[in-house]
Design an enzyme around this catalytic site. Structure first.
Site, mmCIF file in Angstrom:
data_model
loop_
_atom_site.group_PDB
_atom_site.id
_atom_site.type_symbol
_atom_site.label_atom_id
_atom_site.label_comp_id
_atom_site.label_asym_id
_atom_site.label_seq_id
_atom_site.Cartn_x
_atom_site.Cartn_y
_atom_site.Cartn_z
ATOM 1 N N ASN A 35 5.004 5.085 8.963
ATOM 2 C CA ASN A 35 5.577 3.927 9.020
ATOM 3 C C ASN A 35 7.059 4.441 8.977
ATOM 4 O OD1 ASN A 35 3.143 2.906 7.591
ATOM 5 N ND2 ASN A 35 3.888 1.205 8.599
ATOM 6 N N SER B 245 1.057 1.209 6.473
ATOM 7 C CA SER B 245 0.979 -0.015 6.187
ATOM 8 C C SER B 245 1.373 -1.068 6.949
ATOM 9 C CB SER B 245 2.134 -0.098 4.727
ATOM 10 O OG SER B 245 1.940 -1.296 4.142
ATOM 11 N N GLY C 153 10.713 -2.896 1.677
ATOM 12 C CA GLY C 153 11.617 -3.464 1.133
ATOM 13 C C GLY C 153 11.688 -4.963 1.386
ATOM 14 N N LEU D 201 7.402 -7.613 -0.825
ATOM 15 C CA LEU D 201 5.869 -8.028 -0.595
ATOM 16 C C LEU D 201 4.868 -6.976 -1.407
ATOM 17 C CD1 LEU D 201 5.968 -9.036 3.231
ATOM 18 C CD2 LEU D 201 6.070 -10.544 0.975
ATOM 19 N N GLY D 202 5.445 -6.322 -2.095
ATOM 20 C CA GLY D 202 4.708 -5.371 -3.001
ATOM 21 C C GLY D 202 4.240 -4.083 -2.365
ATOM 22 N N SER E 198 5.624 -1.118 -2.255
ATOM 23 C CA SER E 198 5.574 0.196 -3.172
ATOM 24 C C SER E 198 4.377 -0.014 -4.122
ATOM 25 C CB SER E 198 6.920 0.176 -3.875
ATOM 26 O OG SER E 198 6.969 -1.001 -4.894
ATOM 27 N N ASP F 203 3.039 -6.602 -9.657
ATOM 28 C CA ASP F 203 2.761 -6.090 -8.146
ATOM 29 C C ASP F 203 1.691 -5.046 -8.316
ATOM 30 O OD1 ASP F 203 5.046 -7.597 -7.731
ATOM 31 O OD2 ASP F 203 5.982 -6.040 -6.390
#
Length: 417
Positions: free
Chosen positions: A66, A155, A160, A163-164, A166, A223
């Site tokens: 990504n 992903s 950023g 939306l969780g 990380s 998260d």
């Protein structure tokens, strides 16, 4: 002799249904998993000790298609760092500084080739979090023998965007490494249909939280809990607990692509509260009441099995009221207003989700909604330059997959990494 084991995992992202910003001030927030996921493929080299003492493939690889990044570190370089620094489980300043220094000396970025690495700024935060988890988990298991592995992460979650992404990254990495080093069962050793136990998932979650600490400094823990267990949860005053009754809900998720700083937005709300306490304190109380009413309605919908129109009418009213409150707190944005305007014109109800100031909005899709209305909303929002995802809430958390069960786009991403 050398053989390989392959592990495929995924973990979901999350949305905040209600309680953004109010949760910072002790009020209730509700969060739910998204059917947008981060996928991990780990290939583990298992070799006999006498085999392959030398060779260029004695390494740990991290591939992030990504982001267009590929990292490769030799285990001979990692081993001294593992032995010297990684005895405690919580990330310390010494550990993070050691990783950053290591990355400057051994950047491991294959895509950079032999180009000058003189001033490349701070090390990649994803690589930093990965190495922290790799070294810390290895130190708990077998610090004398770093494992040779390749990890690919791809992903569906835009990075950023609140939306969780990380947390899903950290949950997948933690589960994969804990399995690799034998601290939880390797998924292929579980009985068919079995998942990790609650205690094993708690171990994964605790490590995912540490990874989130590396990335965010002071995360709430919401998260990573959603990414690990899925479903929905409530969060208030530091206490996280699952919602045992949560119906599957369809939403249209819109990413405005407007960057924002959660830290700046939270500080702005705090300043407004200090300036106008008699006006805005009641707004926080009202947001808390919205979260409570939503939790109660969701439980009734789950019990009813077939939720009624009246249930969705309540959810839509709560969405509209909360969006107004969030605008009053100063965390709205013209792009979020545009999302609400486009969807309201089609009889749909939207609110920001997350920190606001841009980022993402969710639009509730009742079960009887005309598909043409959804298509019109998507077309209208896409025409404004936004990115739309039709998805569901409340799905499973961390999951292992047979590679044959993966969707074609995931397989393609893995194969092209």
């Amino acid at each position: 002799m050398r053989k390989q084991r392959v592990l495929v995992l995924s973990a979901p992202g999350k949305v905040i249904l209600h309680g953004e910003h109010a949760v910072v001030h002790g009020k209730l927030a509700l969060a739910a998993s998204l059917d947008l996921r981060t996928f991990l493929r780990l290939t583990l080299d298992e070799e006999e000790e006498e085999d392959g003492k030398e060779g260029q493939d004695h390494n740990v690889q991290l591939l992030l298609p990504n982001l267009g990044l590929r990292f490769c570190w030799e285990t001979t370089h990692l081993h001294p760092l593992l032995l010297s620094k990684f005895r405690s489980q919580a990330p310390s300043t010494d550990q993070l500084e050691a990783i950053k220094a290591f990355l400057l000396l051994h950047p491991g970025d294959q895509d950079q080739g032999d180009r000058d690495r003189g001033d490349r700024g701070s090390p990649c935060v994803a690589a930093t979090a990965f190495l922290f988890l790799y070294l810390s988990i290895a130190a708990q298991a077998d610090p004398q023998r770093p494992r040779l592995l390749e990890v690919v992460l791809w992903s569906e979650l835009p990075a950023g965007s609140g939306l969780g992404s990380s947390a899903a990254f950290c949950a997948c990495i933690s589960a994969a490494l804990l399995s690799t080093f034998g601290l939880i069962p390797f998924p292929s050793s579980l009985d068919n249909g079995d998942r990790w136990t609650e205690g094993e998932l708690e171990t994964v979650n605790s490590w995912a939280f540490r990874g989130e600490e590396v990335i965010h400094g002071n995360p709430s823990g919401v998260d990573n809990a959603v990414s690990t267990w899925g479903g929905a949860l409530r969060y208030q005053s530091g206490k996280i607990s699952p919602l045992k009754k949560f119906p599957s809900l369809r939403i249209l998720l819109t990413n405005t692509k407007v960057p924002r700083s959660t830290k700046v937005l939270v500080a702005g709300v705090k300043n407004k509260l200090l300036k106008f306490p008699s006006i805005l304190d009641p707004v926080l109380v009202s947001i808390n009441a919205i979260s409570e009413e939503c939790e109660k309605t969701l439980a009734l919908m789950d019990e009813a099995k077939t939720p009624s129109k009246e249930h969705f009418d309540i959810l839509e009213d709560l969405i509209d009221m909360n969006q107004g409150h969030l605008n009053a707190l100063g965390v709205g944005h013209s792009t979020l207003d545009a999302v609400c305007r486009v969807t309201a014109g089609l009889g749909l109800h939207s609110k920001l989700t997350g920190a606001g100031g841009g980022g993402c909005a969710l639009t509730l899709l009742p079960p009887d909604v005309d598909p043409e209305r959804v298509s019109s909303a998507t077309a209208g929002l896409s025409g404004l330059g936004f990115e739309c995802f039709e998805t569901t809430l409340g799905g499973p958390g961390l999951t292992s997959h047979p590679i044959s069960s993966l969707k074609p786009n995931v397989l393609q991403a893995f194969n092209e990494a």
